[in-house]
Design a protein around this motif. Structure first.
Motif, mmCIF file in Angstrom:
data_model
loop_
_atom_site.group_PDB
_atom_site.id
_atom_site.type_symbol
_atom_site.label_atom_id
_atom_site.label_comp_id
_atom_site.label_asym_id
_atom_site.label_seq_id
_atom_site.Cartn_x
_atom_site.Cartn_y
_atom_site.Cartn_z
ATOM 1 N N ASP A 44 12.482 74.444 6.917
ATOM 2 C CA ASP A 44 11.883 73.581 7.918
ATOM 3 C C ASP A 44 11.534 72.290 7.189
ATOM 4 O OD1 ASP A 44 10.225 72.225 9.680
ATOM 5 O OD2 ASP A 44 9.264 74.063 10.405
ATOM 6 N N MET A 45 12.241 71.217 7.499
ATOM 7 C CA MET A 45 12.040 69.956 6.798
ATOM 8 C C MET A 45 10.642 69.386 7.019
ATOM 9 S SD MET A 45 14.397 69.272 4.805
ATOM 10 C CE MET A 45 15.514 70.616 4.497
ATOM 11 N N ARG A 46 9.992 69.768 8.113
ATOM 12 C CA ARG A 46 8.620 69.307 8.339
ATOM 13 C C ARG A 46 7.690 69.873 7.277
ATOM 14 N NH1 ARG A 46 9.099 71.319 14.422
ATOM 15 N NH2 ARG A 46 9.788 73.065 13.156
ATOM 16 N N GLU A 50 5.745 67.880 3.985
ATOM 17 C CA GLU A 50 4.328 68.015 3.610
ATOM 18 C C GLU A 50 4.196 68.364 2.132
ATOM 19 O OE1 GLU A 50 1.635 67.242 5.178
ATOM 20 O OE2 GLU A 50 2.409 66.987 7.204
ATOM 21 N N ALA A 51 5.067 69.228 1.650
ATOM 22 C CA ALA A 51 5.043 69.613 0.233
ATOM 23 C C ALA A 51 5.389 68.422 -0.664
ATOM 24 C CB ALA A 51 6.004 70.777 -0.021
ATOM 25 N N VAL A 52 6.360 67.624 -0.252
ATOM 26 C CA VAL A 52 6.742 66.424 -1.008
ATOM 27 C C VAL A 52 5.548 65.482 -1.122
ATOM 28 C CG1 VAL A 52 8.114 64.299 -0.852
ATOM 29 C CG2 VAL A 52 9.224 66.518 -0.556
ATOM 30 N N VAL A 53 4.886 65.230 0.009
ATOM 31 C CA VAL A 53 3.728 64.335 0.019
ATOM 32 C C VAL A 53 2.642 64.855 -0.917
ATOM 33 C CG1 VAL A 53 1.832 63.464 1.448
ATOM 34 C CG2 VAL A 53 4.188 63.409 2.321
ATOM 35 N N ASN A 54 2.318 66.124 -0.808
ATOM 36 C CA ASN A 54 1.263 66.705 -1.644
ATOM 37 C C ASN A 54 1.595 66.649 -3.128
ATOM 38 O OD1 ASN A 54 -0.385 67.304 0.540
ATOM 39 N ND2 ASN A 54 0.540 69.319 0.829
ATOM 40 N N ASP A 55 2.877 66.700 -3.445
ATOM 41 C CA ASP A 55 3.316 66.728 -4.829
ATOM 42 C C ASP A 55 3.146 65.392 -5.547
ATOM 43 O OD1 ASP A 55 4.215 68.445 -6.818
ATOM 44 O OD2 ASP A 55 6.316 67.890 -6.513
ATOM 45 N N VAL A 56 3.336 64.279 -4.852
ATOM 46 C CA VAL A 56 3.348 62.974 -5.533
ATOM 47 C C VAL A 56 2.321 61.984 -5.001
ATOM 48 C CG1 VAL A 56 5.749 63.166 -6.263
ATOM 49 C CG2 VAL A 56 5.208 62.089 -4.075
ATOM 50 N N LEU A 57 1.439 62.416 -4.133
ATOM 51 C CA LEU A 57 0.446 61.526 -3.546
ATOM 52 C C LEU A 57 -0.396 60.824 -4.608
ATOM 53 C CD1 LEU A 57 -0.694 60.441 -0.902
ATOM 54 C CD2 LEU A 57 -2.226 62.404 -0.828
ATOM 55 N N PHE A 58 -0.650 61.500 -5.715
ATOM 56 C CA PHE A 58 -1.471 60.938 -6.792
ATOM 57 C C PHE A 58 -0.853 59.684 -7.416
ATOM 58 C CE2 PHE A 58 1.606 63.370 -9.134
ATOM 59 C CZ PHE A 58 1.787 62.661 -10.312
ATOM 60 N N ALA A 59 0.443 59.499 -7.280
ATOM 61 C CA ALA A 59 1.148 58.433 -7.994
ATOM 62 C C ALA A 59 1.600 57.276 -7.098
ATOM 63 C CB ALA A 59 2.353 59.025 -8.725
ATOM 64 N N THR A 72 12.088 67.255 12.799
ATOM 65 C CA THR A 72 12.685 68.497 13.291
ATOM 66 C C THR A 72 12.889 69.466 12.131
ATOM 67 O OG1 THR A 72 14.973 67.771 12.950
ATOM 68 C CG2 THR A 72 13.944 67.186 15.066
ATOM 69 N N LEU A 73 13.510 70.596 12.429
ATOM 70 C CA LEU A 73 13.853 71.538 11.369
ATOM 71 C C LEU A 73 14.819 70.918 10.362
ATOM 72 C CD1 LEU A 73 14.394 74.835 13.382
ATOM 73 C CD2 LEU A 73 12.557 74.359 11.776
ATOM 74 N N ASP A 74 15.681 70.015 10.838
ATOM 75 C CA ASP A 74 16.741 69.453 10.006
ATOM 76 C C ASP A 74 16.378 68.165 9.276
ATOM 77 O OD1 ASP A 74 18.444 71.501 10.817
ATOM 78 O OD2 ASP A 74 19.090 70.371 12.574
ATOM 79 N N VAL A 75 15.444 67.403 9.822
ATOM 80 C CA VAL A 75 15.113 66.104 9.236
ATOM 81 C C VAL A 75 13.640 65.777 9.474
ATOM 82 C CG1 VAL A 75 15.804 64.769 11.275
ATOM 83 C CG2 VAL A 75 15.864 63.685 9.031
ATOM 84 N N SER A 93 16.220 65.405 4.315
ATOM 85 C CA SER A 93 17.143 66.347 4.958
ATOM 86 C C SER A 93 17.736 67.238 3.881
ATOM 87 C CB SER A 93 18.249 65.580 5.696
ATOM 88 O OG SER A 93 19.091 64.918 4.765
ATOM 89 N N GLU A 94 18.622 68.127 4.273
ATOM 90 C CA GLU A 94 19.291 68.992 3.289
ATOM 91 C C GLU A 94 20.067 68.171 2.268
ATOM 92 O OE1 GLU A 94 19.452 72.291 2.531
ATOM 93 O OE2 GLU A 94 17.892 72.700 4.000
ATOM 94 N N ALA A 95 20.491 66.953 2.630
ATOM 95 C CA ALA A 95 21.241 66.090 1.715
ATOM 96 C C ALA A 95 20.344 65.488 0.641
ATOM 97 C CB ALA A 95 21.942 64.977 2.491
#
Length: 150
Positions: A44-46, A50-59, A72-75, A93-95
Protein backbone atom coordinates in the motif's frame (compact mmCIF):
# COMPACT_ATOMS: atom_id res chain seq x y z
CA UNK A 1 -11.72 -10.04 6.95
CA UNK A 2 -14.59 -11.70 5.09
CA UNK A 3 -14.20 -15.32 4.15
CA UNK A 4 -15.81 -16.67 1.01
CA UNK A 5 -16.77 -20.28 0.29
CA UNK A 6 -14.13 -22.31 -1.44
CA UNK A 7 -10.54 -21.20 -1.49
CA UNK A 8 -10.65 -17.41 -1.41
CA UNK A 9 -10.13 -14.76 1.18
CA UNK A 10 -11.12 -11.14 0.81
CA UNK A 11 -8.55 -8.53 1.77
CA UNK A 12 -10.46 -5.36 2.38
CA UNK A 13 -10.14 -3.89 5.83
CA UNK A 14 -10.25 -0.07 5.63
CA UNK A 15 -10.25 -0.10 1.82
CA UNK A 16 -12.81 1.27 -0.60
CA UNK A 17 -14.77 -1.14 -2.79
CA UNK A 18 -12.55 -0.57 -5.83
CA UNK A 19 -9.39 -1.16 -3.78
CA UNK A 20 -10.49 -4.55 -2.44
CA UNK A 21 -9.09 -7.60 -4.09
CA UNK A 22 -9.80 -11.26 -3.90
CA UNK A 23 -6.83 -13.55 -3.37
CA UNK A 24 -6.82 -17.28 -4.00
CA UNK A 25 -5.54 -19.06 -0.97
CA UNK A 26 -6.02 -22.52 0.47
CA UNK A 27 -7.56 -21.85 3.88
CA UNK A 28 -6.71 -25.33 5.10
CA UNK A 29 -3.00 -24.99 4.35
CA UNK A 30 -1.16 -25.31 7.72
CA UNK A 31 1.75 -23.17 6.44
CA UNK A 32 -0.51 -20.09 6.14
CA UNK A 33 -0.72 -18.26 9.47
CA UNK A 34 -2.30 -15.02 8.29
CA UNK A 35 -3.70 -13.19 5.29
CA UNK A 36 -0.29 -11.52 4.87
CA UNK A 37 1.19 -14.95 4.10
CA UNK A 38 -1.46 -15.40 1.44
CA UNK A 39 -1.21 -11.95 -0.17
CA UNK A 40 2.57 -11.76 -0.42
CA UNK A 41 4.28 -8.58 -1.65
CA UNK A 42 1.24 -6.36 -2.20
CA UNK A 43 2.24 -2.90 -0.94
CA UNK A 44 0.00 0.00 0.00
CA UNK A 45 1.86 3.07 -1.23
CA UNK A 46 -0.01 5.24 1.27
CA UNK A 47 1.60 3.30 4.13
CA UNK A 48 4.96 3.27 2.36
CA UNK A 49 4.76 7.06 1.98
CA UNK A 50 4.18 7.51 5.72
CA UNK A 51 7.21 5.33 6.41
CA UNK A 52 9.34 7.37 3.98
CA UNK A 53 8.32 10.61 5.70
CA UNK A 54 9.06 9.24 9.17
CA UNK A 55 12.45 7.97 8.03
CA UNK A 56 13.92 11.26 6.77
CA UNK A 57 11.86 14.01 8.41
CA UNK A 58 14.82 14.88 10.65
CA UNK A 59 16.91 15.93 7.62
CA UNK A 60 14.45 18.21 5.78
CA UNK A 61 12.58 21.39 6.71
CA UNK A 62 9.10 19.95 6.12
CA UNK A 63 7.70 16.70 4.74
CA UNK A 64 4.27 15.09 4.73
CA UNK A 65 2.00 12.86 2.65
CA UNK A 66 -0.29 14.99 0.50
CA UNK A 67 -3.89 15.19 1.66
CA UNK A 68 -5.02 17.01 -1.50
CA UNK A 69 -3.81 14.59 -4.18
CA UNK A 70 -5.39 11.18 -4.75
CA UNK A 71 -3.21 8.63 -2.92
CA UNK A 72 -4.01 4.99 -3.79
CA UNK A 73 -2.61 1.51 -3.30
CA UNK A 74 -0.42 2.06 -6.37
CA UNK A 75 0.78 5.64 -5.97
CA UNK A 76 1.19 8.21 -3.20
CA UNK A 77 2.34 11.81 -3.21
CA UNK A 78 4.70 13.39 -0.71
CA UNK A 79 5.36 17.10 -0.24
CA UNK A 80 8.87 18.02 0.85
CA UNK A 81 10.60 21.31 1.61
CA UNK A 82 14.37 21.01 1.70
CA UNK A 83 16.61 22.81 4.17
CA UNK A 84 17.42 25.20 1.32
CA UNK A 85 13.73 26.16 1.09
CA UNK A 86 12.96 24.40 -2.20
CA UNK A 87 9.53 22.74 -2.43
CA UNK A 88 8.83 19.52 -4.29
CA UNK A 89 5.95 17.16 -4.84
CA UNK A 90 7.21 13.57 -5.01
CA UNK A 91 5.49 10.54 -6.48
CA UNK A 92 6.02 7.18 -4.78
CA UNK A 93 5.17 4.04 -6.76
CA UNK A 94 6.56 0.56 -7.35
CA UNK A 95 8.98 2.19 -9.84
CA UNK A 96 10.48 4.29 -7.03
CA UNK A 97 10.38 7.97 -6.14
CA UNK A 98 10.53 10.93 -8.50
CA UNK A 99 9.85 14.65 -8.56
CA UNK A 100 6.51 15.43 -10.24
CA UNK A 101 6.18 19.11 -9.25
CA UNK A 102 8.01 22.10 -7.85
CA UNK A 103 5.23 23.18 -5.49
CA UNK A 104 3.31 21.27 -2.83
CA UNK A 105 0.40 19.22 -4.19
CA UNK A 106 1.39 19.94 -7.79
CA UNK A 107 1.69 17.23 -10.44
CA UNK A 108 3.12 18.38 -13.76
CA UNK A 109 2.29 15.64 -16.28
CA UNK A 110 4.88 17.09 -18.71
CA UNK A 111 7.72 16.80 -16.20
CA UNK A 112 10.02 13.89 -16.99
CA UNK A 113 12.23 13.20 -14.01
CA UNK A 114 14.44 10.30 -13.01
CA UNK A 115 13.15 7.60 -10.68
CA UNK A 116 15.18 6.89 -7.55
CA UNK A 117 15.11 3.57 -5.72
CA UNK A 118 15.28 5.23 -2.31
CA UNK A 119 14.28 8.51 -0.70
CA UNK A 120 17.91 8.86 0.38
CA UNK A 121 19.13 8.87 -3.21
CA UNK A 122 16.45 11.32 -4.31
CA UNK A 123 17.07 13.79 -1.48
CA UNK A 124 20.83 13.42 -1.87
CA UNK A 125 20.44 14.63 -5.47
CA UNK A 126 18.23 17.58 -4.49
CA UNK A 127 19.59 18.94 -1.23
CA UNK A 128 23.11 19.58 0.08
CA UNK A 129 21.46 20.38 3.43
CA UNK A 130 19.95 16.89 3.50
CA UNK A 131 23.37 15.34 2.82
CA UNK A 132 24.89 17.34 5.65
CA UNK A 133 22.10 16.51 8.13
CA UNK A 134 22.19 12.83 7.20
CA UNK A 135 25.98 12.70 7.53
CA UNK A 136 25.87 14.45 10.91
CA UNK A 137 23.20 12.05 12.19
CA UNK A 138 25.31 9.11 11.05
CA UNK A 139 28.41 10.47 12.82
CA UNK A 140 26.44 11.05 16.03
CA UNK A 141 25.13 7.50 15.92
CA UNK A 142 28.61 6.09 15.40
CA UNK A 143 29.90 8.17 18.32
CA UNK A 144 27.14 6.82 20.58
CA UNK A 145 27.97 3.25 19.55
CA UNK A 146 31.64 3.89 20.24
CA UNK A 147 30.85 5.34 23.70
CA UNK A 148 28.68 2.35 24.53
CA UNK A 149 31.54 0.01 23.63
CA UNK A 150 29.83 -1.62 20.70
Amino acid sequence: MTLFPGMSRMCGVDLSAEERMEVDCNQGDPTIDSIEDCVGDVKDMRLEAEAVVNDVLFAVAEMYVSQMLNNTLDVAYINVKTREGNRYCLELSEAGLRVVGYQFDQVNENLSSQYHETVYSLLDSLSPGYREAFGNALLQRLERLKQNGQ
